[in-house]
Scaffold this motif. Structure first.
Motif, mmCIF file in Angstrom:
data_model
loop_
_atom_site.group_PDB
_atom_site.id
_atom_site.type_symbol
_atom_site.label_atom_id
_atom_site.label_comp_id
_atom_site.label_asym_id
_atom_site.label_seq_id
_atom_site.Cartn_x
_atom_site.Cartn_y
_atom_site.Cartn_z
ATOM 1 N N SER A 78 0.865 -1.183 0.000
ATOM 2 C CA SER A 78 0.000 0.000 0.000
ATOM 3 C C SER A 78 0.896 1.224 0.000
ATOM 4 O O SER A 78 2.115 1.107 0.042
ATOM 5 C CB SER A 78 -0.840 0.043 1.271
ATOM 6 O OG SER A 78 -1.515 -1.147 1.460
ATOM 7 N N GLY A 79 0.282 2.386 -0.010
ATOM 8 C CA GLY A 79 1.056 3.607 0.159
ATOM 9 C C GLY A 79 0.897 4.601 -0.970
ATOM 10 O O GLY A 79 1.317 5.740 -0.838
ATOM 11 N N SER A 80 0.274 4.179 -2.087
ATOM 12 C CA SER A 80 0.214 5.108 -3.210
ATOM 13 C C SER A 80 -0.632 6.342 -2.877
ATOM 14 O O SER A 80 -0.253 7.466 -3.185
ATOM 15 C CB SER A 80 -0.334 4.418 -4.456
ATOM 16 O OG SER A 80 -1.674 4.069 -4.267
ATOM 17 N N ILE A 81 -1.746 6.113 -2.203
ATOM 18 C CA ILE A 81 -2.628 7.249 -1.911
ATOM 19 C C ILE A 81 -1.958 8.165 -0.882
ATOM 20 O O ILE A 81 -1.914 9.386 -1.051
ATOM 21 C CB ILE A 81 -4.007 6.754 -1.431
ATOM 22 C CG1 ILE A 81 -4.671 5.940 -2.555
ATOM 23 C CG2 ILE A 81 -4.891 7.927 -1.012
ATOM 24 C CD1 ILE A 81 -5.969 5.257 -2.192
ATOM 25 N N ASN A 162 -0.286 -3.887 -6.047
ATOM 26 C CA ASN A 162 -1.198 -2.981 -5.344
ATOM 27 C C ASN A 162 -2.513 -3.011 -6.093
ATOM 28 O O ASN A 162 -2.594 -3.495 -7.227
ATOM 29 C CB ASN A 162 -0.620 -1.558 -5.313
ATOM 30 C CG ASN A 162 -1.300 -0.650 -4.272
ATOM 31 O OD1 ASN A 162 -2.261 -1.049 -3.597
ATOM 32 N ND2 ASN A 162 -0.809 0.573 -4.154
ATOM 33 N N ASP A 165 -5.826 1.588 -7.950
ATOM 34 C CA ASP A 165 -6.771 2.547 -7.375
ATOM 35 C C ASP A 165 -7.187 3.631 -8.356
ATOM 36 O O ASP A 165 -8.204 4.279 -8.161
ATOM 37 C CB ASP A 165 -6.133 3.219 -6.148
ATOM 38 C CG ASP A 165 -5.933 2.253 -5.000
ATOM 39 O OD1 ASP A 165 -6.908 1.598 -4.606
ATOM 40 O OD2 ASP A 165 -4.798 2.149 -4.506
ATOM 41 N N GLY A 175 -10.411 -1.695 -1.836
ATOM 42 C CA GLY A 175 -10.310 -0.585 -0.888
ATOM 43 C C GLY A 175 -9.337 -0.874 0.239
ATOM 44 O O GLY A 175 -8.820 0.027 0.857
ATOM 45 N N ASP A 176 -9.096 -2.128 0.525
ATOM 46 C CA ASP A 176 -8.078 -2.451 1.526
ATOM 47 C C ASP A 176 -7.167 -3.519 0.940
ATOM 48 O O ASP A 176 -7.605 -4.376 0.190
ATOM 49 C CB ASP A 176 -8.722 -2.961 2.817
ATOM 50 C CG ASP A 176 -9.353 -4.315 2.613
ATOM 51 O OD1 ASP A 176 -8.648 -5.325 2.754
ATOM 52 O OD2 ASP A 176 -10.559 -4.371 2.277
ATOM 53 N N ASN A 177 -5.916 -3.422 1.312
ATOM 54 C CA ASN A 177 -4.956 -4.363 0.731
ATOM 55 C C ASN A 177 -4.845 -5.663 1.526
ATOM 56 O O ASN A 177 -4.130 -6.567 1.115
ATOM 57 C CB ASN A 177 -3.582 -3.699 0.599
ATOM 58 C CG ASN A 177 -3.475 -2.891 -0.687
ATOM 59 O OD1 ASN A 177 -4.456 -2.756 -1.410
ATOM 60 N ND2 ASN A 177 -2.294 -2.383 -0.974
ATOM 61 N N ARG A 239 -6.662 1.603 5.467
ATOM 62 C CA ARG A 239 -8.109 1.468 5.434
ATOM 63 C C ARG A 239 -8.544 0.219 6.166
ATOM 64 O O ARG A 239 -9.649 0.125 6.639
ATOM 65 C CB ARG A 239 -8.585 1.420 3.990
ATOM 66 C CG ARG A 239 -8.044 2.583 3.179
ATOM 67 C CD ARG A 239 -8.713 2.644 1.853
ATOM 68 N NE ARG A 239 -10.154 2.582 2.025
ATOM 69 C CZ ARG A 239 -10.948 3.595 1.800
ATOM 70 N NH1 ARG A 239 -10.463 4.726 1.411
ATOM 71 N NH2 ARG A 239 -12.242 3.458 1.941
HETATM 72 N N1 GLU Z 1 -4.282 0.620 -2.257
HETATM 73 C C1 GLU Z 1 -4.158 1.680 -1.284
HETATM 74 C C2 GLU Z 1 -2.874 2.457 -1.492
HETATM 75 O O1 GLU Z 1 -1.936 1.976 -2.030
HETATM 76 C C3 GLU Z 1 -4.113 1.203 0.143
HETATM 77 C C4 GLU Z 1 -5.185 0.347 0.668
HETATM 78 C C5 GLU Z 1 -4.890 -0.030 2.108
HETATM 79 O O2 GLU Z 1 -4.369 0.797 2.862
HETATM 80 O O3 GLU Z 1 -5.141 -1.165 2.510
HETATM 81 O O4 GLU Z 1 -2.753 3.583 -1.048
#
Ligand code: GLU
Length: 396
Positions: A78-81, A162, A165, A175-177, A239
């Motif tokens: 995760s981490g892209s957002i 990932n 998104d 929505g959650d990884n 999330r």
């Molecule tokens: N796919 C989202 C991201 O990379 C994160 C989802 C999550 O935090 O589980 O930001």
């Protein structure tokens, strides 16, 4: 030190709520395909909104060690957002879907680059895979994604995965990884999923609210009581709370993978687990292969029949894939990825499998050598009509 931990690990004795003797106590070194899920709150500094490079470097050391001793390694990151929102200077707090998609588009570039560098410095090639819910739920796309992951692993690369998104919409996204990582684990036939999180594992009650809460070291089976312990909490950046982790546990353990929830806030979190750091193991009663075969044998409606010759039938029972050369006839109107029944020359059902070609293509390939596939179809295709991993034979 890193070498020692591979030999040193044993997991704690089974705890509550259900006791069941463990036939073999899993040790980290015994797993051959491991998915490691890294949450946003671990990778991205909550105040500065920047990547925690040093932490990632230490994790990359752990992953490189697993890889070095021969395990296939997949990272779900995760981490892209979280990263993208810093670059775009978006306000704190929940984002609108369009904004989180824009943030993901910006952040994913940096995320992928950092992973590629961290693994690359350790001599490992990274391959980015962005998936949507449909990619894991629709059989055709599922097979494609699985094939790509399999090829990368064959070539000893580490897939860094990932959710996509930027295109996933509210109704059709994970929505959650946590759950995404569990689906990836079953899709890749992994035998272990490690969820690195900002909590040590599953507690009998949320530890923040209840000082008497105890960590549960082993969950032999996810029961109603276990689900009730999960509550609903999630931290600001990630999330998924404990609830999505339990959901992930159900997916992973039904698919034949053990799952660990462990604290990732330390340096070298995987070596720590191996050294006996507190964590929660969720055990699977099955293996990825038997779980998959059960699923193929039991839960699909066959869409056609593939008749095979006696030589092919023998080869299948000795563990081989079904090649077009061994097929004598196909029936039905199946698509690629559909379940078909396999019959031997006497007409007896010898198994079922997910076919790699649709009925038209399969018909053209009957009896042909795999080398001729491109010439027959005009496009290159898989050498196997049904891969052995996609097949459940009678009596297996
Ligand atoms: N796919 C989202 C991201 O990379 C994160 C989802 C999550 O935090 O589980 O930001």
């Amino acid at each position: 030190m890193l070498l020692n931990w591979l030999k040193a690990t044993t997991i704690p004795k089974p705890g509550i709520p259900e006791r069941r003797p463990l036939s073999a106590t899993p040790i980290l070194a015994s797993f051959r395909r491991i998915v490691v899920k890294v949450g946003s709150s671990l990778l991205v500094d909550q105040t500065a909104g920047l990547l925690k490079r040093e932490w990632l470097e230490a994790l990359a050391d752990d992953l490189a060690e697993l890889h070095r001793r021969g395990a296939d390694v997949l990272a779900v990151s995760s981490g892209s957002i979280a990263l993208g929102r810093t670059v775009l200077k978006l306000p704190k707090g929940p984002l609108r879907l369009e904004d989180s998609q824009a943030a993901a588009a910006v952040g994913q570039i940096e995320l992928a680059r950092t992973w590629a560098e961290a693994l690359g410095q350790r001599g490992i090639t990274a391959g980015q895979i962005l998936v949507t819910l449909n990619d894991t739920e629709e059989r055709r796309r599922y097979l494609n994604a699985r094939e790509t992951i399999g090829r990368l692993l064959d070539m000893r690369a580490v897939p860094v995965i990932n959710e996509n998104d930027t295109v996933a919409t509210t109704e059709i996204r994970y929505g959650d990884n946590d759950r995404l990582a569990a689906r990836v684990a079953t899709m890749a036939s992994a035998d272990l999923l490690i969820l690195l999180s900002d909590i040590e594992g599953l507690y009998t009650a949320p530890p923040k609210d209840d000082p008497s809460a105890r960590l549960i070291p082993v969950v032999p089976r996810i029961t109603f009581e276990i689900e009730a312990m999960a509550g609903g909490a999630a931290s600001e950046l990630s999330r998924g709370g404990m609830r999505t982790k339990i959901e992930a546990g159900k997916i992973a353990t039904t698919g034949g993978a053990h799952m660990i929830i462990a604290d990732g806030r330390v340096r070298n979190p995987i070596s720590r687990i191996a050294e006996g750091a507190p964590c929660t193991w969720f055990l699977t009663p099955s293996t990825p292969v038997t779980a998959r075969k059960k699923w193929i044998a039991g839960s699909l409606e066959p869409r056609g029949t593939v008749h095979v010759d006696a030589g092919a039938a023998r080869a299948l029972f000795s563990g081989k894939s079904l090649l077009p050369a061994g097929v004598t006839r196909v029936e039905g109107n199946f698509d690629r990825g559909d379940c078909v029944v396999l019959r031997d020359p006497s007409g007896a059902e010898i198994g079922r499998g997910l076919v790699a070609y649709d009925a038209g293509e399969a018909g053209q390939l009957v009896g042909r050598n795999s080398r001729d596939i491109e010439a027959v179809l005009g496009v290159p295709g898989r050498a196997e009509m049904i891969h052995r991993d996609d097949m459940a034979l009678v009596g297996e």
